[in-house]
Design a protein around this motif. Structure first.
Motif, PDB file in Angstrom:
ATOM      1  N   SER A  91     -30.454  13.498   6.804  1.00 47.23           N
ATOM      2  CA  SER A  91     -31.089  12.204   7.062  1.00 47.23           C
ATOM      3  C   SER A  91     -30.096  11.259   7.716  1.00 47.23           C
ATOM      4  N   TYR A  92     -30.585  10.507   8.718  1.00 45.98           N
ATOM      5  CA  TYR A  92     -29.776   9.516   9.416  1.00 45.98           C
ATOM      6  C   TYR A  92     -30.625   8.264   9.627  1.00 45.98           C
ATOM      7  N   LYS A  93     -29.891   7.141   9.774  1.00 43.09           N
ATOM      8  CA  LYS A  93     -30.571   5.898  10.094  1.00 43.09           C
ATOM      9  C   LYS A  93     -30.600   5.705  11.611  1.00 43.09           C
ATOM     10  N   LEU A  94     -31.812   5.514  12.139  1.00 43.62           N
ATOM     11  CA  LEU A  94     -31.976   5.224  13.563  1.00 43.62           C
ATOM     12  C   LEU A  94     -32.110   3.710  13.724  1.00 43.62           C
ATOM     13  N   TRP A  95     -31.018   3.101  14.299  1.00 48.57           N
ATOM     14  CA  TRP A  95     -31.009   1.661  14.505  1.00 48.57           C
ATOM     15  C   TRP A  95     -31.488   1.356  15.933  1.00 48.57           C
ATOM     16  N   VAL A  96     -32.315   0.263  16.074  1.00 50.37           N
ATOM     17  CA  VAL A  96     -32.852  -0.146  17.376  1.00 50.37           C
ATOM     18  C   VAL A  96     -32.721  -1.657  17.509  1.00 50.37           C
TER      19      VAL A  96
END
Length: 340
Positions: free
Chosen positions: A249-254
């Motif tokens: 799991s990874y955090k996708l920052w936008v």
């Protein structure tokens, strides 16, 4: 020459009248030998001419016709009156040198025999009697205890040195485990986190009527460039992500901008739709219609595989982006438990 014969030669064998035990034999008895009586000698009657004249036990008088050595009176006998008054080398009334005491009587001749003297024991070390040397004994005991203690300490220290020397690693140095105290746990060095990929808008694959623009101020991408046209169904941008260290799991920052209203979009990872959309709310609190004050950022949790992945933001029929729209500025990845 024997005393009493005036120097005349006599036969070497004893004469018949000289045998002290003549009365015990028949020939002696025939010759008139009789046992002693009245203090006389044994043997034949008549005067004795022998030196060894038998006397009663305790009788210290000189034998008949005998003189003492040097003309002195025999030991223990009375001294004539004139000898007690003047000795050979003494003064008047004194006993001469070497002369026995006129009143001396041998102890064994006294009634009851010689007195028995009780032994006298002098105290150890001479002088006045005293107890054992307790101070010396105490010092000796302390010295023995000290020597034993030193020996035990030396044995323990030597034993510890031997144990350490026997388990050393290569080169005689202790291993890493031995260098840590028993009460401590080896500290694990924190793993250096690998830098995860990030991208600007101009590096994204644009589809469904999207394009790059820079007329709205506040974009953080290089040159203020952002993706515009993300305001109709079917519009989408795709980021090809390389170098994912492990699956998880990874955090996708936008980083995005909205015109003072909330928006959202669907997320696809490697073509697979994620369960939750990307929430693009008006977190900056900008007024409606003001795109410049609507710049902000958000994140969504995505499942990536190790290596290369594709992440796509698409404006689906049910998403708010089809009516509200959104400007896409930057995208980056972070560990699932990290911030920012």
């Amino acid at each position: 020459m024997t005393p009493g014969n005036n120097g005349e030669n006599t036969p070497s064998a004893p004469q018949g009248d000289d045998d002290p035990f003549g009365y015990l034999y028949e020939d002696g008895q025939a010759a008139g030998a009789t046992p002693p009586s009245g203090g006389g000698g044994y043997g034949y009657p008549g005067p004795r001419s022998s030196y060894n004249h038998v006397r009663a036990v305790g009788d210290r008088r000189p034998a008949y016709g005998q003189q003492t050595y040097g003309g002195q009176q025999a030991y223990g006998q009375q001294v004539p009156q004139q000898q007690g008054q003047q000795g050979q080398h003494g003064q008047h009334g004194q006993q001469g040198y070497g002369q026995p005491n006129a009143h001396y009587t041998a102890p064994e001749a006294q009634p009851g025999g010689a007195p028995v003297a009780s032994p006298q024991y002098a105290p150890a070390g001479g002088g006045r009697g005293r107890g054992p040397n307790t101070k010396g004994l105490l010092i000796g005991a302390v010295a023995v205890v000290a020597v034993v203690a030193v020996g035990i300490i030396a044995a323990v220290v030597t034993g510890n040195d031997d144990d350490k020397g026997g388990d050393t690693g290569a080169g005689g140095k202790p291993s890493q485990a031995e260098s840590v105290k028993p009460s401590e746990k080896p500290e694990k060095k924190p793993e250096k986190k690998a830098e995860l990929p990030q991208t600007d808008a101009k590096a994204l694959k644009l589809e469904g009527g999207t394009s790059t623009a820079s007329d709205v101020e506040g974009a953080k991408a290089a040159g203020g460039t952002y993706v515009a046209g993300f305001d109709k169904v079917g519009a989408q941008v795709t980021w090809t992500v390389n170098g994912i260290p492990k699956a998880g799991s990874y955090k996708l920052w936008v980083n995005y901008g909205v015109p003072g209203k909330n928006s959202n979009a669907t997320i696809l990872v490697n073509g697979k739709k994620q369960t939750r959309p990307l929430n693009m709310e008006n977190f900056s609190g900008g007024p409606e219609g003001d795109w410049e004050k609507g710049w902000t950022h958000t994140w969504a949790l995505v499942q990536l595989t190790k290596g290369t992945n594709t992440v796509t933001l698409t404006c689906a029929q049910s998403d708010l982006c089809g009516t509200t729209g959104a400007n896409i500025d930057q995208m980056w990845l972070k560990e699932a438990g990290s911030e920012g």
